[in-house]
Design a protein around this motif. Sequence first.
Motif, short mmCIF file in Angstrom:
data_model
loop_
_atom_site.label_atom_id
_atom_site.label_comp_id
_atom_site.label_asym_id
_atom_site.label_seq_id
_atom_site.Cartn_x
_atom_site.Cartn_y
_atom_site.Cartn_z
N CYS A 96 -49.64 79.11 -83.51
CA CYS A 96 -50.73 80.09 -83.52
C CYS A 96 -51.66 79.94 -84.72
CB CYS A 96 -50.15 81.50 -83.48
SG CYS A 96 -49.17 81.90 -84.94
N LEU A 97 -51.20 79.26 -85.79
CA LEU A 97 -51.91 79.17 -87.07
C LEU A 97 -52.01 80.57 -87.70
CD1 LEU A 97 -54.84 76.68 -86.21
CD2 LEU A 97 -52.53 76.12 -87.04
N PRO A 98 -52.00 80.70 -89.01
CA PRO A 98 -51.91 79.62 -89.98
C PRO A 98 -50.54 78.97 -90.00
CG PRO A 98 -51.75 81.74 -91.12
CD PRO A 98 -52.03 82.05 -89.67
N HIS A 109 -48.20 90.26 -80.37
CA HIS A 109 -49.54 89.73 -80.68
C HIS A 109 -50.18 89.31 -79.35
CE1 HIS A 109 -52.85 88.14 -82.75
NE2 HIS A 109 -52.28 87.24 -83.54
N GLU A 141 -52.51 92.44 -83.31
CA GLU A 141 -51.15 92.09 -83.75
C GLU A 141 -50.52 93.32 -84.36
OE1 GLU A 141 -50.36 88.47 -86.00
OE2 GLU A 141 -48.30 89.10 -86.39
N ARG A 149 -54.94 95.82 -86.38
CA ARG A 149 -53.87 94.91 -86.84
C ARG A 149 -52.97 95.69 -87.79
NH1 ARG A 149 -53.71 88.66 -88.69
NH2 ARG A 149 -53.61 88.56 -86.43
N GLN A 161 -53.14 86.70 -79.05
CA GLN A 161 -52.67 85.33 -79.30
C GLN A 161 -51.95 84.81 -78.05
OE1 GLN A 161 -53.02 83.25 -82.16
NE2 GLN A 161 -52.35 81.81 -80.60
N ARG A 174 -58.86 81.91 -78.44
CA ARG A 174 -58.77 83.29 -78.92
C ARG A 174 -60.05 84.06 -78.58
NH1 ARG A 174 -55.16 84.99 -82.73
NH2 ARG A 174 -56.20 86.95 -82.17
N PRO A 224 -54.23 90.74 -93.58
CA PRO A 224 -55.22 89.65 -93.54
C PRO A 224 -55.34 88.99 -92.16
CG PRO A 224 -53.66 89.34 -95.35
CD PRO A 224 -53.12 90.45 -94.50
N SER A 225 -56.45 88.28 -91.96
CA SER A 225 -56.68 87.55 -90.69
C SER A 225 -57.86 86.60 -90.86
CB SER A 225 -56.99 88.54 -89.58
OG SER A 225 -57.56 87.89 -88.47
N LEU A 226 -57.80 85.47 -90.19
CA LEU A 226 -58.96 84.61 -90.01
C LEU A 226 -59.37 84.62 -88.54
CD1 LEU A 226 -59.45 80.98 -91.39
CD2 LEU A 226 -60.19 81.64 -89.14
N ARG A 227 -58.49 84.04 -87.68
CA ARG A 227 -58.81 83.85 -86.26
C ARG A 227 -59.06 85.16 -85.53
NH1 ARG A 227 -56.37 79.72 -88.31
NH2 ARG A 227 -55.27 81.37 -89.39
N THR A 228 -58.15 86.12 -85.70
CA THR A 228 -58.25 87.36 -84.93
C THR A 228 -59.54 88.10 -85.27
OG1 THR A 228 -55.86 87.45 -84.98
CG2 THR A 228 -57.00 89.49 -84.39
N1 CP Z 1 -53.14 83.45 -85.15
C1 CP Z 1 -53.70 84.47 -85.79
O1 CP Z 1 -53.54 85.63 -85.40
O2 CP Z 1 -54.44 84.13 -86.87
P1 CP Z 1 -54.98 85.13 -87.98
O3 CP Z 1 -53.76 85.77 -88.61
O4 CP Z 1 -55.76 84.29 -88.94
O5 CP Z 1 -55.82 86.17 -87.31
#
Ligand code: CP
Length: 313
Positions: free
Chosen positions: A272-274, A147, A142, A110, A150, A300, A46-50
């Motif tokens: 880095c979140l989450p 990563h 990542e 990823r 990031q 990012r 999973p990922s949001l930002r990347t």
């Molecule tokens: N920091 C980061 O890589 O966020 P995601 O896992 O949401 O992509």
Amino acid sequence: MKYYTQFENKSLADQLIQKALEYKSNPFMDKTLGAGKRIGLIFLNPSLRTRVSTQIAASNLGMEAIVLNMDKEGWALEMEDGAIMNQGKVEHIRDAAGVLGSYFDVLALRAFPSLTNKSEDSEDFILNQFIKHSGLPVISLESAIRHPLQSLADMITIDEHKNKERPKVVLTWAPHIKAIPHAVANSFAEWSIGCGHDVTITHPEGYELDERFTHGATIEHNQDKALADADFVYVKNWSAFNEYGKILCTDESWMLSEQKLSKAPNAQVMHCLPVRRNVELSDEILDGSRSLVQHQAQNRIYAAQAALSNILK
Ligand code: CP
């Protein structure tokens, strides 16, 4: 640059930081650089930002981005060369990566670690199988151990907010309810040391990171002592490396709070979140003036744009 998978040298890091800051001021300055080219963003996790920041970066460069959530939408991949595929895996990495290699100009991947097979994870086996069999330039979104997008965003953020040439940067372990990969911590240490920061890493005993990434840092098991006079505090959980993938400590007193920063009045706090609020980091810090987490997330985009434009050029 054909592969963006790790810190290479300070000169390239400085160049990428500078380019990212130029893109931040003028995101569309190279809006035709990627015209007619396609990047495949392959997610095994999973990922949001990347996911979103890399799509925006590609779009800013005029490049088409296609996302494949391989873990949910693709066939289950066999990674081992020479495997007899009479079990659950449907498609071999040789075939899948070869096909993707003919569809795209750049591949981004990823692939988290298993946290059970230390030797395969440590060699970044899955990332390297994609590199080997796709034949394309590859960007890591990542991997099992790093990563780098990031970390580049983190270096840009430190550059923008530092008040001295060589800031004291503290990477502190924080509690978590799950076993978490080492990639963000490894990579942050690798980049921050490589960029010439004064780096201290603090964690409970047993949480030593792979020494490949920490050479040049001070290791301090007393968190209060490590935090004193910090300019930047990077908060992150990771599971044990020596007792691979294990949770050895859940001590809540390692959570970063305002009280913990009493001897670091000017410290700016990064993650880095989450993030697990009030487990890793307190609300008061995340929502307060010390927090750089939203800046990191915004950067990012420009980190991905700088890495991608370097590959395209
Ligand atoms: N920091 C980061 O890589 O966020 P995601 O896992 O949401 O992509």
